[in-house]
Motif scaffolding. Structure first.
Motif, PDB file in Angstrom:
ATOM      1  N   SER A 116      16.065   3.404 -78.504  1.00  0.00           N
ATOM      2  CA  SER A 116      14.952   3.083 -79.076  1.00  0.00           C
ATOM      3  C   SER A 116      13.908   3.709 -77.883  1.00  0.00           C
ATOM      4  O   SER A 116      14.386   3.911 -77.438  1.00  0.00           O
ATOM      5  N   TYR A 117      13.246   4.283 -78.214  1.00  0.00           N
ATOM      6  CA  TYR A 117      11.824   5.096 -78.568  1.00  0.00           C
ATOM      7  C   TYR A 117      10.234   4.064 -78.418  1.00  0.00           C
ATOM      8  O   TYR A 117      10.241   3.154 -79.349  1.00  0.00           O
ATOM      9  N   SER A 118       9.466   4.311 -77.251  1.00  0.00           N
ATOM     10  CA  SER A 118       8.517   3.673 -77.092  1.00  0.00           C
ATOM     11  C   SER A 118       7.685   4.098 -77.397  1.00  0.00           C
ATOM     12  O   SER A 118       7.283   6.066 -77.055  1.00  0.00           O
ATOM     13  N   LYS A 119       6.232   4.258 -78.250  1.00  0.00           N
ATOM     14  CA  LYS A 119       5.255   4.559 -78.531  1.00  0.00           C
ATOM     15  C   LYS A 119       4.414   4.439 -77.321  1.00  0.00           C
ATOM     16  O   LYS A 119       4.440   3.304 -76.631  1.00  0.00           O
ATOM     17  N   THR A 120       3.429   4.970 -77.996  1.00  0.00           N
ATOM     18  CA  THR A 120       2.447   5.269 -77.745  1.00  0.00           C
ATOM     19  C   THR A 120       0.773   4.913 -78.121  1.00  0.00           C
ATOM     20  O   THR A 120      -0.129   4.618 -77.386  1.00  0.00           O
ATOM     21  N   THR A 121       1.370   5.200 -79.383  1.00  0.00           N
ATOM     22  CA  THR A 121       0.284   4.805 -80.653  1.00  0.00           C
ATOM     23  C   THR A 121      -0.359   3.561 -80.550  1.00  0.00           C
ATOM     24  O   THR A 121       0.646   2.593 -80.967  1.00  0.00           O
ATOM     25  N   GLY A 122      -0.931   3.191 -81.809  1.00  0.00           N
ATOM     26  CA  GLY A 122      -1.401   1.410 -81.491  1.00  0.00           C
ATOM     27  C   GLY A 122      -1.506   0.482 -81.161  1.00  0.00           C
ATOM     28  O   GLY A 122      -0.995  -0.474 -81.168  1.00  0.00           O
ATOM     29  N   GLY A 123      -2.102   1.218 -80.417  1.00  0.00           N
ATOM     30  CA  GLY A 123      -1.997   0.234 -78.598  1.00  0.00           C
ATOM     31  C   GLY A 123      -1.273  -0.351 -78.093  1.00  0.00           C
ATOM     32  O   GLY A 123      -1.365  -1.193 -77.637  1.00  0.00           O
ATOM     33  N   CYS A 124       0.079   0.590 -78.023  1.00  0.00           N
ATOM     34  CA  CYS A 124       1.156   0.498 -77.873  1.00  0.00           C
ATOM     35  C   CYS A 124       0.465   1.005 -76.172  1.00  0.00           C
ATOM     36  O   CYS A 124      -0.128   2.011 -76.219  1.00  0.00           O
ATOM     37  N   THR A 125       1.067   0.819 -75.043  1.00  0.00           N
ATOM     38  CA  THR A 125       0.871   0.693 -73.632  1.00  0.00           C
ATOM     39  C   THR A 125       2.377   1.409 -72.958  1.00  0.00           C
ATOM     40  O   THR A 125       3.323   0.520 -73.292  1.00  0.00           O
ATOM     41  N   GLY A 126       2.246   2.435 -71.771  1.00  0.00           N
ATOM     42  CA  GLY A 126       3.577   2.327 -70.632  1.00  0.00           C
ATOM     43  C   GLY A 126       4.152   3.925 -70.536  1.00  0.00           C
ATOM     44  O   GLY A 126       5.274   3.812 -70.156  1.00  0.00           O
ATOM     45  N   GLY A 127       3.402   4.291 -72.409  1.00  0.00           N
ATOM     46  CA  GLY A 127       4.216   6.226 -71.877  1.00  0.00           C
ATOM     47  C   GLY A 127       5.696   6.201 -73.060  1.00  0.00           C
ATOM     48  O   GLY A 127       6.246   4.891 -73.647  1.00  0.00           O
ATOM     49  N   ASN A 128       5.376   7.098 -73.324  1.00  0.00           N
ATOM     50  CA  ASN A 128       6.720   6.955 -74.106  1.00  0.00           C
ATOM     51  C   ASN A 128       8.272   7.519 -73.093  1.00  0.00           C
ATOM     52  O   ASN A 128       8.120   7.808 -71.838  1.00  0.00           O
ATOM     53  N   GLY A 129       9.334   7.081 -73.900  1.00  0.00           N
ATOM     54  CA  GLY A 129      10.154   7.124 -73.469  1.00  0.00           C
ATOM     55  C   GLY A 129      11.753   6.357 -75.033  1.00  0.00           C
ATOM     56  O   GLY A 129      11.254   6.328 -75.430  1.00  0.00           O
ATOM     57  N   CYS A 130      12.912   7.571 -73.981  1.00  0.00           N
ATOM     58  CA  CYS A 130      13.510   7.099 -74.778  1.00  0.00           C
ATOM     59  C   CYS A 130      14.681   6.900 -74.210  1.00  0.00           C
ATOM     60  O   CYS A 130      15.369   6.731 -73.411  1.00  0.00           O
ATOM     61  N   TRP A 131      15.767   5.430 -74.869  1.00  0.00           N
ATOM     62  CA  TRP A 131      16.444   4.811 -74.012  1.00  0.00           C
ATOM     63  C   TRP A 131      17.687   4.793 -75.000  1.00  0.00           C
ATOM     64  O   TRP A 131      17.877   4.503 -76.318  1.00  0.00           O
TER      65      TRP A 131
END
Length: 716
Positions: A66-81
């Motif tokens: 799972s990858y966390s995005k920072t676009t489209g209002g998403c916060t918390g930074g990029n990351g890969c789990w």
């Protein structure tokens, strides 16, 4: 997210080569999270989903990511789990997720597109009768089809599920391609079918992708999607219009299921939705478009996880060992659900790759035969699983759905016994459900059926008193619209392609037909099957091919060691029952003569009774009868009562140690068949035997009582 093909430099040829199949960069499924089950040390730094996916590919411990995005209002930074094992799916607009190495297992045998195999002889007459019978005229007089909300009318189905038009199209679409060469029949069915399909497609909700004006029960759409697929197979030029419509529907379905999981009928019939999803995966893979594969794999996983666990049910104490009465009935014991569920593990096997799916498939078929099996090859269900009494009923919907399940199971696993069983059902249970002209059907057929009348009280588990009259819609209207899939889907799958031989062609089910296709991309072939099978034991093939190819012939387990095949008048070659014979066919014109000797066989039934088999056919007593019209609807549609006019309770004098000692005599009327081979007045074969009336075998609640324990004393 899109997938892109990576290019690889070949040092050997010093040029840039693109390997579209082997190296594909996929960026996962946007808006999907797989929460939890993280590997130690997470998250890892990654600036894109593609990088996260590669990190998973390069870590032998990783099964999903799972990858966390920072676009489209998403916060918390990029990351890969990175994940192990695979966590369940949830919706999260700030995540992109994927699973490593997902692919579908290729079927052992693949059916041809609708229309490649064409019926001939008596089989063509059968399909013409369907087109000019009840199924072909429902749109002209039955409100459930003629005035359905699916076509802009105001008629809804009882219960509000509105499954009748989708059911009907699931059979009429393949029929359309099997009678299109018949004057005054094909054009009418084509016009009828396309009117319904075009209306439904043209009135799709452009925002949600939903088909139909009612919301939001997905189950009837399962059969609508199968209808679209069959239509595109027959008319590939419609793909550019229908594929985007289907994709829009699936895109709207995924968030719906995450908010409102499958329940009721949809949860028990999930495998039919999976078939259409896998078709989309196959389609995009064949066309080199990998951009949507993760989405469809995730959608299939959601559907499977939300569906009823059939594998556990068939192997649990909840599976009934006797007729399902009292508190027993549930959607899990409903006959049609069970018939459809026979293939659920075979369907899921394409994605799971687990041989436990094969084991579960074999186990459920075995336990169903053991506790509810019937001589026809079916199982009892009236409306729910009903035990071993051959006077209990089997719903016509269950017959055609079970046929389709056996067809699909064979395609996936290639077990010849499943093809044998499918053919047995097709040539026994299916015609028993229909009148010869196909203008009426029975809701419940009985293996020991002595009449067709209203019985109140009846012996059935839950079904109503008119369940075994022949008519328009006895008991309930589902079978009125579902029986049409039986014959067409069977014809479509009479030939298949083997997975491991691109230059091979398999004959899976026998009967009169033709096929024209191209093998291995460059070998056009044509085969004409000239036979009256299952009424004779010889099939004559006339073959033309541009190049040599391999012809595979299913040799049924019921035939004898005298089975043989002769190619071009050469010396006959012996064949082994229960095997797939491989025959080499040379380029040019060839003739093949296949002989499958048919002998009488006794199969033990309830109370030491016997069932008489010969080849794929089962023989029953002809009972003189009288037909009485109960109600006339329109055209040739009526409800009928059928009553015996002579004794039905006979016992036969047989030598149980030798079924072929002459106590049973086989008679054939020859190779010139009447138009309607499944009627008592035009049946091309019959058997005579000596017997006596058994007085203690009596009628109970309008049906034959339990078969007395053999041996019995007769009179007369």
């Amino acid at each position: 997210m899109k997938c892109k093909v990576l290019c690889v430099v070949s040092l050997l040829v010093a040029s840039l080569l693109c390997y579209q199949v082997s190296i594909v960069e996929c960026a996962g499924d946007d808006g999907i999270d797989r929460y939890g089950l993280d590997l130690p040390g997470m998250p890892l730094p990654a600036d894109s989903p593609a990088v996260c996916e590669r990190l998973c590919d390069n870590d032998s411990r990783c099964f999903a990511w799972s990858y966390s995005k920072t676009t489209g209002g998403c916060t918390g930074g990029n990351g890969c789990w990175l994940k192990s094992p695979i966590p369940p799916i949830s919706q999260n607009n700030c995540r992109v997720s994927g699973v490593k190495g997902r692919r579908l297992i290729e079927p052992s045998w693949s059916s041809f597109p609708v229309g490649v195999v064409q019926p001939a002889g008596w089989l063509q007459s059968q399909l013409n009768d369907q087109a000019t019978g009840l199924a072909g005229y429902l749109a002209d007089f039955w409100p459930d089809i003629q005035n359905s909300i699916w076509i802009g009318g105001n008629k809804t189905d009882p219960g509000g599920l509105n499954e009748r038009v989708p059911y009907w199209l699931n059979g009429q679409v393949p029929l359309m391609f099997l009678v299109n060469g018949t004057a005054n029949v094909g054009p009418r069915i084509t016009k009828q079918v396309e009117r319904y399909l075009n209306y439904i497609l043209d009135h799709q909700n452009p925002t949600t992708g939903w088909f139909g004006s009612d919301c939001c029960e997905p189950w009837p759409r399962f059969y609508l999607l199968l209808s679209f697929i069959q239509y595109m197979e027959g008319k590939p030029e419609t793909e550019s219009y229908i594929i985007p419509k289907m994709e829009l529907f699936y895109r709207g379905l995924q968030p719906l299921l995450l908010r409102q999981p499958l329940n009721s009928w949809a949860a028990y019939r999930w495998q039919d939705l999976l078939i259409s999803i896998y078709w989309m995966i196959d389609y995009h893979t064949q066309h080199g478009d990998h951009s949507q594969l993760n989405f469809y794999f995730d959608l299939a996983e959601i559907v499977h996880n939300q569906g009823f666990d059939w594998a556990s049910f068939f192997n649990s104490p909840q599976f009934p060992h006797v007729a399902c009465r009292g508190a027993c009935p549930s959607l899990a014991t409903h006959g049609v659900n069970v018939g459809e569920a026979l293939k659920s593990s075979a369907v899921w096997h394409r994605q799971s790759h687990s041989m436990l799916d094969y084991d579960s498939t074999i186990q459920r078929l075995s336990v169903l035969d053991k506790y509810h099996g019937q001589p026809s090859g079916m199982f009892s269900c009236s409306e729910h699983l009903a035990g071993l009494n051959p006077s209990q009923g089997t719903e016509t919907c269950t017959v055609v759905e079970t046929m389709y399940s056996y067809e699909y199971i064979f395609e996936i696993f290639g077990n010849l016994s499943h093809a044998d069983r499918c053919e047995q059902i097709a040539y026994n249970a299916l015609p028993a459900a229909l009148t010869g002209d196909m203008w009426a059907h029975v809701y419940l057929q009985q293996n020991n059926q002595i009449n067709s009348q209203t019985n109140n009280p009846s012996i059935y588990v839950t079904d109503g008193p008119d369940s075994n009259i022949f008519g328009l819609a006895p008991n309930f209207g589902c079978c009125t619209v579902n029986f049409p899939q039986g014959w067409p889907k069977f014809v479509v799958r009479m030939y298949m392609r083997p997975r491991n031989d691109p230059n091979g062609l398999g004959v899976i089910y026998y009967g009169p037909n033709t096929i024209q296709t191209v093998l291995n991309h460059n070998n056009p072939i044509k085969i004409v099957s000239d036979t009256t099978y299952p009424f004779e034991d010889t099939i004559r093939y006339t073959i033309s091919s541009a190049r040599a190819f391999n012809l595979y012939l299913r040799i049924p387990a019921w035939t004898t060691t005298k089975a043989s095949v002769t190619v071009n008048n050469n010396r006959p070659e012996s064949l082994t029952p229960g095997t797939m014979a491989k025959v080499s066919i040379g380029a040019g014109s060839s003739t093949v003569m296949l002989t499958l000797p048919m002998e009488f066989r006794f199969v033990q039934g309830i109370n030491d009774s016997v069932v008489i088999h010969r080849g794929p056919l089962i023989y029953s007593l002809y009972i003189p009868n009288k037909w009485t019209q109960l109600h006339h609807y329109a055209y040739n549609s009526s409800d009928w009562q059928i009553r015996p006019t002579a004794p039905w309770n006979y016992g036969l004098k047989l030598n149980l140690n030798n079924a072929n000692d002459g106590s049973l005599e086989f008679h054939s009327k020859g190779q010139v068949l009447g138009k309607r081979v499944w009627t008592d007045y035009e049946s091309p074969v019959y058997v005579t035997a000596k017997g006596k009336v058994v007085p203690q075998w009596v009628e109970y609640r309008g049906a034959a009582d339990w078969v007395p324990k053999s041996p019995v004393a007769g009179s007369g």
